[in-house]
Design an enzyme around this catalytic site. Structure first.
Site, PDB file in Angstrom:
ATOM      1  N   HIS A 223      38.158  39.366  42.702  1.00 37.99           N
ATOM      2  CA  HIS A 223      37.302  40.274  41.905  1.00 37.99           C
ATOM      3  C   HIS A 223      35.827  40.180  42.296  1.00 37.99           C
ATOM      4  O   HIS A 223      35.039  41.029  41.911  1.00 37.99           O
ATOM      5  CB  HIS A 223      37.415  39.950  40.405  1.00 37.99           C
ATOM      6  CG  HIS A 223      38.770  40.198  39.823  1.00 37.99           C
ATOM      7  ND1 HIS A 223      39.424  41.400  39.970  1.00 37.99           N
ATOM      8  CD2 HIS A 223      39.597  39.402  39.084  1.00 37.99           C
ATOM      9  CE1 HIS A 223      40.603  41.327  39.349  1.00 37.99           C
ATOM     10  NE2 HIS A 223      40.736  40.125  38.807  1.00 37.99           N
TER      11      HIS A 223
ATOM     12  N   ASP B  30      48.341  40.415  43.482  1.00 34.65           N
ATOM     13  CA  ASP B  30      47.946  39.922  42.164  1.00 34.65           C
ATOM     14  C   ASP B  30      48.099  41.080  41.167  1.00 34.65           C
ATOM     15  O   ASP B  30      47.954  42.242  41.529  1.00 34.65           O
ATOM     16  CB  ASP B  30      46.481  39.451  42.219  1.00 34.65           C
ATOM     17  CG  ASP B  30      46.010  38.827  40.916  1.00 34.65           C
ATOM     18  OD1 ASP B  30      45.977  37.581  40.848  1.00 34.65           O
ATOM     19  OD2 ASP B  30      45.681  39.576  39.965  1.00 34.65           O
TER      20      ASP B  30
ATOM     21  N   HIS C   3      46.229  42.103  38.976  1.00 35.21           N
ATOM     22  CA  HIS C   3      44.973  42.803  38.700  1.00 35.21           C
ATOM     23  C   HIS C   3      44.420  43.430  39.981  1.00 35.21           C
ATOM     24  O   HIS C   3      44.727  42.961  41.080  1.00 35.21           O
ATOM     25  CB  HIS C   3      43.972  41.831  38.077  1.00 35.21           C
ATOM     26  CG  HIS C   3      44.533  41.131  36.869  1.00 35.21           C
ATOM     27  ND1 HIS C   3      45.109  39.875  36.939  1.00 35.21           N
ATOM     28  CD2 HIS C   3      44.649  41.548  35.589  1.00 35.21           C
ATOM     29  CE1 HIS C   3      45.554  39.542  35.733  1.00 35.21           C
ATOM     30  NE2 HIS C   3      45.288  40.536  34.896  1.00 35.21           N
TER      31      HIS C   3
ATOM     32  N   ASP D 229      50.410  36.397  38.837  1.00 27.55           N
ATOM     33  CA  ASP D 229      50.313  36.858  37.449  1.00 27.55           C
ATOM     34  C   ASP D 229      51.039  38.177  37.203  1.00 27.55           C
ATOM     35  O   ASP D 229      50.995  38.708  36.086  1.00 27.55           O
ATOM     36  CB  ASP D 229      48.849  36.903  36.969  1.00 27.55           C
ATOM     37  CG  ASP D 229      47.910  37.547  37.969  1.00 27.55           C
ATOM     38  OD1 ASP D 229      48.400  38.188  38.908  1.00 27.55           O
ATOM     39  OD2 ASP D 229      46.683  37.399  37.793  1.00 27.55           O
TER      40      ASP D 229
HETATM   41  C1  9RB Z   1      36.703  42.659  29.398  1.00 26.61           C
HETATM   42  C2  9RB Z   1      37.745  41.810  29.105  1.00 26.61           C
HETATM   43  C3  9RB Z   1      39.342  39.834  31.711  1.00 26.61           C
HETATM   44  C4  9RB Z   1      40.646  40.291  31.754  1.00 26.61           C
HETATM   45  C5  9RB Z   1      41.544  39.826  32.733  1.00 26.61           C
HETATM   46  C6  9RB Z   1      41.138  38.911  33.684  1.00 26.61           C
HETATM   47  C7  9RB Z   1      42.102  38.493  34.720  1.00 26.61           C
HETATM   48  C8  9RB Z   1      41.746  38.071  35.912  1.00 26.61           C
HETATM   49  C9  9RB Z   1      42.724  37.766  36.935  1.00 26.61           C
HETATM   50  C10 9RB Z   1      39.838  38.459  33.640  1.00 26.61           C
HETATM   51  C11 9RB Z   1      38.940  38.913  32.663  1.00 26.61           C
HETATM   52  C12 9RB Z   1      37.705  41.606  27.745  1.00 26.61           C
HETATM   53  C13 9RB Z   1      36.306  43.183  30.741  1.00 26.61           C
HETATM   54  C14 9RB Z   1      38.628  40.727  26.970  1.00 26.61           C
HETATM   55  O1  9RB Z   1      43.705  37.103  36.808  1.00 26.61           O
HETATM   56  N1  9RB Z   1      42.551  38.329  38.124  1.00 26.61           N
HETATM   57  O2  9RB Z   1      43.410  38.175  39.147  1.00 26.61           O
HETATM   58  N2  9RB Z   1      38.409  40.283  30.747  1.00 26.61           N
HETATM   59  N3  9RB Z   1      38.655  41.278  29.989  1.00 26.61           N
HETATM   60  N4  9RB Z   1      36.696  42.287  27.215  1.00 26.61           N
HETATM   61  N5  9RB Z   1      36.089  42.937  28.202  1.00 26.61           N
HETATM   62  C15 9RB Z   1      34.930  43.807  28.025  1.00 26.61           C
HETATM   63 ZN    ZN Z   2      45.124  38.469  38.402  1.00 19.58          ZN
END
Ligand code: 9RB
Ligand code: ZN
Length: 377
Positions: free
Chosen positions: A144, A181, A183, A269
């Site tokens: 990311h 992944d 995501h 994941d």
């Molecule tokens: C946001 C939120 C996240 C959601 C999923 C991941 C996974 C990462 C991964 C990381 C952060 C929330 C943008 C809750 O495994 N990548 O491969 N955050 N999510 N609130 N907001 C505004």
């Molecule tokens: Zn992921």
């Protein structure tokens, strides 16, 4: 033919602190602190299973080193590198790399450099012919992270750093990045968005993370048009959707592109028990997807397939997905079989739905824009 393996105990020392599942913990608002979801446990157990199964003895263990600032600068801005260092220098933790979801613990700057350097060492060993393929079991993750911002638990984009290293130092001009992944691999996509020498292909759960990212119409810009591919699969996608995506999109794209090196953003994941996505892959799914990818790498680029660990948050199931992946990468099998296989057999049998089929078909229609030779700038 040998398989390289990078691991280091320091990867487990990257301290993400507490969170509340996805959210930052906030006791004043009643958001209860818990161990951060991106914690060492799943990765520690992956390494333990690789060792305990006997697989470790069949691998070529490669010692990681820290990526230099110059190597990071091929991908990241000076200001961002300095920001991560400053956050990491804070005592007592609490730093963040940008989006509020990317914790930087005390000393995490050096650990993130060790993660990127682990990938560099694997790619170098593959280019020299010391190994055929390899797997870096690293933390923190990277896919990311953009040139100028940490996101979604990621600090430095290790895959991007390794891709640039392969191009500039190792004579591997054409690099393909496959990201399975759960995501969207938004950071890697953004870094190479205008660059036809790096093909990025991301398979992910549509609209999961980052929000509003990874849609099918995101295909690159300028000279890079056609060299970013996305397959945003609906929530609930499993074995059939991912295997069909591999055979109908990923493999043909790789044959069209003809890379010198394939890098894999290897998140587990999309596994059926993962808390951060709603996909339904099993260890058998990862095994078959890996078999397909190893086959293409053998045909196109002397087997050069280098994987970086990304997501995968189920401490009990991720190790079996990773073991299946690594057995297949090494072309071997251990005595350990997925103990959950009987439980998940029904999920894997789920047939392709019309919506999944449509997404895969739409993505496959975009392949004609990939050219075997890089268009001159
Ligand atoms: C946001 C939120 C996240 C959601 C999923 C991941 C996974 C990462 C991964 C990381 C952060 C929330 C943008 C809750 O495994 N990548 O491969 N955050 N999510 N609130 N907001 C505004
Ligand atoms: Zn992921």
């Amino acid at each position: 033919m040998t398989t390289g393996y990078v691991f280091h105990p320091e990867y487990l020392w990257h301290d993400t602190g507490t969170s509340a599942g996805l959210l930052p913990a906030d006791p004043r608002a009643g958001v209860q602190p818990a161990v951060h979801v991106e914690n060492p446990e799943a990765k520690r157990r992956v390494h333990e299973l690789i060792h305990a199964s006997g697989l470790l003895g069949e691998l070529t263990v490669i010692e990681p080193r820290r990526a230099t600032v110059e190597e990071l600068q091929r991908v990241h801005t000076d200001a961002y590198i300095q920001h991560v260092k400053a956050q990491s220098d804070l005592r007592g933790g609490g730093g963040d790399a940008g989006d509020g979801f990317s914790p930087v613990g005390h000393g995490s700057y050096d650990i993130a450099r060790l993660a990127a350097g682990g990938l560099i060492e694997l790619v170098t060993a593959a280019a020299q012919g010391d190994i055929t393929n390899g797997y870096a079991l690293v933390r923190p993750p990277g896919h990311h992270a953009t040139a100028s911002q940490g996101m979604g638990f990621c600090l430095f984009n290790s895959i991007a750093v390794a891709a640039r290293h392969a191009q500039t130092e190792l004579g591997l001009a054409r690099v393909a990045v496959v990201d399975w992944d759960a995501h969207h691999g938004n950071g890697t996509q953004a870094i190479f968005y205008d660059d036809p020498s790096v093909l990025t292909i991301s398979l992910h759960q549509a609209g999961c993370f980052p929000p509003d990212s990874g849609w099918i119409h995101e295909n690159g810009t300028g000279n890079g048009v056609g060299y970013a591919l996305n397959v945003p699969l609906p929530p609930g996608s499993g074995h059939a959707a991912y295997l069909n995506t591999m055979t109908d999109v990923v493999l043909p794209a790789l044959y069209c592109f003809s890379p010198d090196l394939i890098l894999l953003a290897n998140g587990f994941d999309a596994g059926v028990f993962d808390p951060l996505a709603r996909q339904m892959l099993t260890a058998a799914s990862y095994r078959e997807m890996t078999r397909l990818l190893v086959g293409v790498a053998d045909q196109l680029c002397h087997g050069r397939l280098i994987a970086a660990h990304e997501g995968g948050y189920s401490p009990f199931y991720t190790p079996y997905c990773a073991l299946a992946f690594l057995e297949e990468l090494a072309g071997t099998a251990t005595h350990v079989t997925d103990p959950f296989a009987a439980v998940v057999a029904g999920y894997a049998a789920e047939p392709l739905t019309p919506r999944q089929r449509n997404v895969i078909y739409e993505a496959s229609e975009l392949l004609s824009r990939i050219q075997m030779t890089v268009p001159s700038a």
